[in-house]
Design a protein around this motif. Structure first.
Motif, PDB file in Angstrom:
ATOM      1  N   ASN A  63      -4.558  -1.531   0.780  1.00  0.00           N
ATOM      2  CA  ASN A  63      -3.144  -1.215   0.902  1.00  0.00           C
ATOM      3  C   ASN A  63      -2.532  -0.836  -0.446  1.00  0.00           C
ATOM      4  N   VAL A  64      -3.225   0.037  -1.177  1.00  0.00           N
ATOM      5  CA  VAL A  64      -2.750   0.523  -2.467  1.00  0.00           C
ATOM      6  C   VAL A  64      -2.329   1.986  -2.314  1.00  0.00           C
ATOM      7  N   THR A  65      -1.107   2.273  -2.704  1.00  0.00           N
ATOM      8  CA  THR A  65      -0.549   3.605  -2.528  1.00  0.00           C
ATOM      9  C   THR A  65      -0.876   4.494  -3.718  1.00  0.00           C
ATOM     10  N   LYS A  66      -1.153   5.758  -3.432  1.00  0.00           N
ATOM     11  CA  LYS A  66      -1.387   6.726  -4.493  1.00  0.00           C
ATOM     12  C   LYS A  66      -0.116   6.884  -5.314  1.00  0.00           C
ATOM     13  N   PRO A  67      -0.202   6.706  -6.631  1.00  0.00           N
ATOM     14  CA  PRO A  67       1.009   6.821  -7.462  1.00  0.00           C
ATOM     15  C   PRO A  67       1.614   8.220  -7.417  1.00  0.00           C
ATOM     16  N   GLU A  68       2.925   8.264  -7.568  1.00  0.00           N
ATOM     17  CA  GLU A  68       3.622   9.541  -7.655  1.00  0.00           C
ATOM     18  C   GLU A  68       3.276  10.234  -8.970  1.00  0.00           C
ATOM     19  N   LEU A  69       3.434  11.558  -8.976  1.00  0.00           N
ATOM     20  CA  LEU A  69       3.237  12.305 -10.217  1.00  0.00           C
ATOM     21  C   LEU A  69       4.241  11.824 -11.262  1.00  0.00           C
ATOM     22  N   LEU A  70       3.790  11.730 -12.474  1.00  0.00           N
ATOM     23  CA  LEU A  70       4.655  11.254 -13.553  1.00  0.00           C
ATOM     24  C   LEU A  70       5.600  12.373 -13.986  1.00  0.00           C
ATOM     25  N   PRO A  71       6.898  12.095 -14.103  1.00  0.00           N
ATOM     26  CA  PRO A  71       7.831  13.143 -14.515  1.00  0.00           C
ATOM     27  C   PRO A  71       7.535  13.640 -15.928  1.00  0.00           C
ATOM     28  N   HIS A 124      -0.514  16.614 -12.636  1.00  0.00           N
ATOM     29  CA  HIS A 124       0.637  17.493 -12.421  1.00  0.00           C
ATOM     30  C   HIS A 124       0.207  18.943 -12.207  1.00  0.00           C
ATOM     31  N   ASP A 125      -0.773  19.408 -12.994  1.00  0.00           N
ATOM     32  CA  ASP A 125      -1.135  20.831 -12.991  1.00  0.00           C
ATOM     33  C   ASP A 125      -2.102  21.206 -11.879  1.00  0.00           C
ATOM     34  N   ASN A 126      -2.829  20.235 -11.338  1.00  0.00           N
ATOM     35  CA  ASN A 126      -3.860  20.536 -10.342  1.00  0.00           C
ATOM     36  C   ASN A 126      -3.232  21.005  -9.036  1.00  0.00           C
ATOM     37  N   LYS A 127      -3.670  22.158  -8.540  1.00  0.00           N
ATOM     38  CA  LYS A 127      -3.095  22.679  -7.295  1.00  0.00           C
ATOM     39  C   LYS A 127      -3.965  22.364  -6.082  1.00  0.00           C
ATOM     40  N   GLY A 128      -5.193  21.910  -6.334  1.00  0.00           N
ATOM     41  CA  GLY A 128      -6.098  21.648  -5.229  1.00  0.00           C
ATOM     42  C   GLY A 128      -5.980  20.239  -4.689  1.00  0.00           C
TER      43      GLY A 128
END
Length: 721
Positions: free
Chosen positions: A20-28, A666-670
């Motif tokens: 039950n670990v959530t993928k972290p949001e992208l860092l601003p 942040h940069d990865n589009k895949g």
């Protein structure tokens, strides 16, 4: 191009149900700009350099928790871990860090199955009865830290021993002092390294870090050398090399002064140390602390190693000899300018090391980075004799008890040949097997091929490459392959046996080691060809190797992974930022990922001889070219990447991998996962427990196999956010 997660899930964010670990949001991003010699660079994650910021640490912990959850949910990881451990623990005793006194007393570390770290033992001679001398697991056991022995330094008589330990990979040494009976003295020397006993056996020199804080910029600048007398408090130690001495001898602030007592020559030696392999060296009378230091070697003499007996000092140098030669000078006039050639440079063999005994000079060579030989030059003779080694070696080393003794040990190994240690007798020309660690058999090795090839790189230069794989493997272009290399400081990745790598090949993976430029496999010129402005050759050699694997039917871009650690992170980071299409997965381990900013770290200035300084306009161009962080491009489909950092790392500060991970996410589009795993109880990997080491490798290899769609490595449970 959408990669390997597509067949598993069709969402970007997911939760691992079991943990039950959530993928972290992208860092601003918070863009700041830095201008170097007219070039302005945007740095969107420079704020991650503040490791005291609770938000930064929270982000690192969240990513670590998520990465561990993903990695622990790969179905084959535990089996791979267990297989590595079983292969390692077939050996009933692993012995290392051996020190032998003039009285033939052995001090060493030994780990047996079931133990996480080595304990210190002693015995009289090779055949003597073994006794436990010091157990680091009982040192401050109430602190909840893991202390590991870093060094063992007996005095000349062998009746006192300095033992340095450090906790949790920090490399912050605490030196304990013992009598040869095992009785411990009261004092502890904090942050001391480079210990060298004086001839009285009661005192020693040591260099001291300025701070235990691995993020303190002053930690390694203008460090001092002290003299400690056994039985006294560290606060009473005398400074024998101060900041004023730096100026008088023209030593740079980031160079680390080490003072040694040379017992063979009975002199004091001063070496201002840095990553530059070429040695600067001063000498003076060992009985006169007030005497002036005399310059004996400058870095322009191109000497990388030396040893002495009672008459001569011998130098290993690449001066006018890129493949190295051995020269010697008398102790009365030890300057390099007075030296004469003892062993000439070879046309096709690189001299890699040497040792002196009572009988003569022994030295090792390597051809094409993978074919090792050992030679013996008896005192008074002019022609060396090649020794007929017990088996063909990819790597060889020699060690002796010193120039007053005849004992010489020759250790040899190869990709499929576990290391063996032999006592050599020049009189009888015989090798006696004197294994320290328990002899163990690996029948699995009979099924392996170690193939040596040459690969044409981007500029036509032929690069030696080692390829290790199962005899039963079909070269149909569908095999998982992992590229591993380093390529810095002139350090060679010589053939060595590893149960960990053996375990990898047992899943039909191909292990590939390109001997890239920046290493020393082909001599000093090979090193220089991968240094500073020439650094692109390092990763371009790796890229050429990946292309070779594809062209020759070993593998394909959906099956090729690449990893490397520390300075090897440059090779990995720039390979995947320049040619992301060639790799399915990558792992820079505690890697130097933001080289433009490296000098803003405590260990950065000392590395400028290898990589360059941002203060120089030309060298800055080289640093920018090798900077993986600044070469990330938004909207790029990057390979799946596992990035690691160590919070206690004194060599590559944790924010370098952090910045790279944040920008890559942040940069990865895949859809390929970009995992960032900070080990909060580890450093650079030095001082890790066995389980930590195996878990780190199991993470990397299971991650690679998962991304290569190996049927034994799949994610167990995945659901949407």
């Amino acid at each position: 191009m959408k990669r390997t997660l597509v067949f598993i899930l069709c969402m970007v964010s997911f939760v691992l149900q079991a943990q039950n670990v959530t993928k972290p949001e992208l860092l601003p991003q918070k863009i700041v700009t830095n201008t170097y010699h007219g070039t302005t660079l945007e740095d969107p994650y420079q704020y991650l350099e503040n490791l005291d910021d609770p938000e930064v640490i929270t982000w690192m912990r969240d990513n670590a928790n998520y990465a561990n959850s993903v990695l622990n949910s790969i179905s084959g990881k535990q089996e791979l871990f267990d297989k590595m451990k079983e292969l390692i623990e077939r050996r009933a005793a692993s012995i290392y860090n051996l020190q032998i006194t003039d009285d033939d007393v052995y001090y060493y570390l030994k780990r047996v199955p079931g133990e996480e770290i080595g304990k210190m033992y002693t015995r009289k001679g090779y055949e003597g009865d073994e006794k436990l001398f010091f157990d680091p697991t009982k040192f401050r056991s109430d602190e909840g830290k893991t202390y590991v022995v870093q060094s063992i330094t007996p005095n000349i008589n062998g009746d006192k021993i300095a033992v340095s330990v450090s906790p949790n990979g920090s490399e912050n040494p605490e030196t304990l002092l013992f009598k040869d009976t095992g009785e411990q003295y009261d004092e502890i020397i904090h942050l001391g390294r480079g210990i060298s006993w004086r001839p009285d056996g009661e005192s020693f020199y040591y260099n001291k870090y300025n701070s235990p804080d691995v993020s303190d910029m002053n930690r390694k600048l203008y460090t001092l050398v002290y003299l400690h007398t056994v039985g006294s408090n560290q606060s009473e130690d005398t400074i024998v090399f101060s900041k004023d001495d730096y100026a008088s001898l023209d030593i740079k602030e980031m160079e680390i002064p080490i003072i040694l007592y040379g017992k063979e020559a009975d002199v004091n030696i001063l070496i201002p140390s840095s990553v530059d392999k070429d040695i600067e060296l001063f000498m003076k009378d060992s009985n006169d602390e007030a005497a002036d230091w005399k310059l004996v070697l400058s870095r322009e003499d191109d000497v990388i190693n030396l040893t002495a007996n009672s008459k001569f000092v011998y130098y290993l140098t690449h001066k006018d000899a890129p493949n190295y030669k051995i020269v010697r000078a008398s102790l009365e006039a030890p300057e390099f300018s007075n030296a004469e050639i003892v062993v000439k440079e070879s046309d096709d063999e690189i001299i890699t090391g040497f040792s002196l005994t009572k009988d003569g000079l022994y030295y090792t060579t390597v051809r094409n980075g993978v074919e090792a030989k050992v030679y013996y030059l008896a005192h008074g003779e002019t022609e060396s004799v090649e020794l007929n080694l017990p088996f063909a070696a990819g790597q060889a080393s020699v060690s002796s008890r010193g120039s007053k003794f005849s004992d010489i040990w020759i250790s040899i190994s190869g990709w499929t040949s576990p290391g063996k240690r032999f006592l050599y007798s020049p009189d009888k020309n015989t090798f006696t097997h004197q294994q320290l660690s328990t002899v163990v058999e690996y029948p699995e090795l009979k099924n392996l091929i170690a193939k040596e090839v040459e690969v044409k790189s981007h500029d036509g230069v032929m690069v030696p490459v080692s390829i290790i794989y199962s005899k039963d493997l079909k070269l149909n272009g569908q095999n998982p392959a992992v590229i591993y290399s380093y390529g810095a400081y002139g350090n060679s990745t010589s053939p060595f046996f590893s149960p960990i790598f053996l375990a990898y090949t047992m899943y039909d993976g191909i292990l590939v080691v390109p001997h890239v430029r920046g290493g020393g496999e082909l001599g000093d010129a090979w090193h220089r060809a991968g240094q500073k402005l020439n650094k692109p050759n390092t990763w371009k050699d790796a890229i050429a190797t990946a292309e070779y694997l594809i062209d020759e039917g070993y593998s394909n871009p959906k099956k090729i992974s690449i990893f490397g650690g520390s300075a090897g992170g440059i090779l990995v980071g720039r390979s995947i930022t320049e040619r992301p299409d060639l790799f399915v997965a990558a792992s820079p381990l505690v890697g130097a990922m933001n080289t433009v900013r490296m000098e803003e770290t405590p260990n950065g200035p000392v590395n400028t001889p290898e990589f360059g300084t941002a203060k120089d306009p030309e060298e800055f161009k080289g640093l920018l070219a090798m900077d993986s962080y600044h070469n990330l491009k938004p909207g790029t489909d990057y390979p799946a990447t596992l990035i690691t950092a160590g919070m206690n790392d004194p060599r590559v500060i944790a924010w370098e991998p952090s910045k790279f991970a944040a920008k890559m996410q942040h940069d990865n589009k895949g859809d390929s996962p970009i995992l960032f795993l900070t080990n909060f109880d580890e450093g650079h990997g030095i001082g890790n427990t066995l389980s930590q080491t195996l878990n780190n490798f199991a993470n990397v290899f299971s991650f690679f196999y998962w991304q290569s769609r190996h049927p034994d490595f799949k994610l167990k449970k995945l659901v949407k956010d």
